[in-house]
Design a protein around this motif. Structure first.
Motif, PDB file in Angstrom:
ATOM      1  N   ARG A  20       2.118  -9.133  13.390  1.00  0.00           N
ATOM      2  CA  ARG A  20       1.773  -7.930  12.312  1.00  0.00           C
ATOM      3  C   ARG A  20       0.544  -7.396  12.694  1.00  0.00           C
ATOM      4  O   ARG A  20       0.711  -6.128  12.781  1.00  0.00           O
ATOM      5  CB  ARG A  20       1.412  -8.791  10.788  1.00  0.00           C
ATOM      6  CG  ARG A  20       0.994  -7.887   9.695  1.00  0.00           C
ATOM      7  CD  ARG A  20       0.418  -8.533   8.669  1.00  0.00           C
ATOM      8  NE  ARG A  20      -0.385  -9.484   8.982  1.00  0.00           N
ATOM      9  CZ  ARG A  20      -1.958  -9.262   8.676  1.00  0.00           C
ATOM     10  NH1 ARG A  20      -2.277  -7.895   8.687  1.00  0.00           N
ATOM     11  NH2 ARG A  20      -2.909 -10.026   8.804  1.00  0.00           N
ATOM     12  N   VAL A  24       0.025  -3.011  13.434  1.00  0.00           N
ATOM     13  CA  VAL A  24      -1.038  -2.151  12.552  1.00  0.00           C
ATOM     14  C   VAL A  24      -2.266  -1.724  13.666  1.00  0.00           C
ATOM     15  O   VAL A  24      -2.855  -2.405  14.253  1.00  0.00           O
ATOM     16  CB  VAL A  24      -1.598  -2.961  11.541  1.00  0.00           C
ATOM     17  CG1 VAL A  24      -2.475  -2.496  10.642  1.00  0.00           C
ATOM     18  CG2 VAL A  24      -0.538  -3.578  10.895  1.00  0.00           C
ATOM     19  N   ARG A  74      -9.696  -2.229  10.499  1.00  0.00           N
ATOM     20  CA  ARG A  74      -8.692  -2.665   9.398  1.00  0.00           C
ATOM     21  C   ARG A  74      -8.812  -4.172   9.234  1.00  0.00           C
ATOM     22  O   ARG A  74      -8.619  -4.806   8.086  1.00  0.00           O
ATOM     23  CB  ARG A  74      -7.191  -2.584   9.865  1.00  0.00           C
ATOM     24  CG  ARG A  74      -5.879  -3.479   9.280  1.00  0.00           C
ATOM     25  CD  ARG A  74      -5.891  -3.130   7.926  1.00  0.00           C
ATOM     26  NE  ARG A  74      -4.770  -4.194   7.429  1.00  0.00           N
ATOM     27  CZ  ARG A  74      -5.426  -5.245   6.536  1.00  0.00           C
ATOM     28  NH1 ARG A  74      -6.765  -5.559   6.782  1.00  0.00           N
ATOM     29  NH2 ARG A  74      -4.486  -5.964   6.008  1.00  0.00           N
ATOM     30  N   ASP A  95      -1.759  -2.826   5.772  1.00  0.00           N
ATOM     31  CA  ASP A  95      -1.119  -2.647   6.862  1.00  0.00           C
ATOM     32  C   ASP A  95      -0.520  -1.259   6.806  1.00  0.00           C
ATOM     33  O   ASP A  95      -0.432  -0.315   7.928  1.00  0.00           O
ATOM     34  CB  ASP A  95      -0.226  -3.847   6.895  1.00  0.00           C
ATOM     35  CG  ASP A  95      -0.947  -5.125   7.502  1.00  0.00           C
ATOM     36  OD1 ASP A  95      -2.150  -4.954   7.807  1.00  0.00           O
ATOM     37  OD2 ASP A  95      -0.103  -6.228   7.510  1.00  0.00           O
ATOM     38  N   GLU A  96       0.321  -1.000   5.668  1.00  0.00           N
ATOM     39  CA  GLU A  96       1.200   0.016   5.660  1.00  0.00           C
ATOM     40  C   GLU A  96       0.443   1.084   5.586  1.00  0.00           C
ATOM     41  O   GLU A  96       0.877   2.376   6.208  1.00  0.00           O
ATOM     42  CB  GLU A  96       2.274  -0.100   4.336  1.00  0.00           C
ATOM     43  CG  GLU A  96       3.396   1.040   4.357  1.00  0.00           C
ATOM     44  CD  GLU A  96       2.764   2.267   3.827  1.00  0.00           C
ATOM     45  OE1 GLU A  96       3.227   3.306   4.185  1.00  0.00           O
ATOM     46  OE2 GLU A  96       2.029   2.124   2.754  1.00  0.00           O
ATOM     47  N   ILE A  99      -0.916   2.150   9.036  1.00  0.00           N
ATOM     48  CA  ILE A  99       0.161   2.748   9.792  1.00  0.00           C
ATOM     49  C   ILE A  99       0.244   4.009   9.471  1.00  0.00           C
ATOM     50  O   ILE A  99       0.411   5.054  10.447  1.00  0.00           O
ATOM     51  CB  ILE A  99       1.539   1.878   9.747  1.00  0.00           C
ATOM     52  CG1 ILE A  99       1.210   0.386  10.352  1.00  0.00           C
ATOM     53  CG2 ILE A  99       2.687   2.500  10.405  1.00  0.00           C
ATOM     54  CD1 ILE A  99       2.366  -0.695  10.307  1.00  0.00           C
TER      55      ILE A  99
END
Length: 106
Positions: A20, A24, A74, A95-96, A99
């Motif tokens: 993950r 990211v 992050r 995370d989204e 991105i």
């Protein structure tokens, strides 16, 4: 027989977390961060979070992060974690957003 370093073995959860993190961006510019918050209609929520901070030192750090840094990190930013909790954002949400924010060109 291969020599195995048992201290280097990871759990499935640790491997998933590593994967993950690899997807990211570790950081985005403050402008990209503020842009994604604006696009997601979350700016007012962040400002409300700031207004709720009563500890003087914590308020100073939040102001520095919001108004004076060049990048937002992050995975290790106390400001980001506090704001995310205040906005009820999950790790996946963050995370989204990172991105998506990394794709913003200003």
């Amino acid at each position: 027989m291969p020599n195995i370093d048992w201290g280097q073995l990871k759990t499935a959860e640790q491997i998933a977390d590593d994967e993950r993190r690899a997807r990211v961006p570790a950081e985005i510019s403050r402008a990209q961060g503020r842009a994604i918050l604006g696009l997601r209609d979350l700016t007012a929520g962040v400002e409300a979070y700031f207004a709720s901070i009563t500890d003087k030192e914590e308020a100073m750090w939040a102001d520095l992060a919001w108004n004076h840094t060049s990048t937002w990190r992050r995975f290790d930013s106390p400001f980001l974690q506090g704001a995310a909790r205040a906005l009820s954002l999950s790790e996946e949400d963050l995370d989204e957003m990172f991105i998506a924010a990394a794709q913003i060109v200003i």
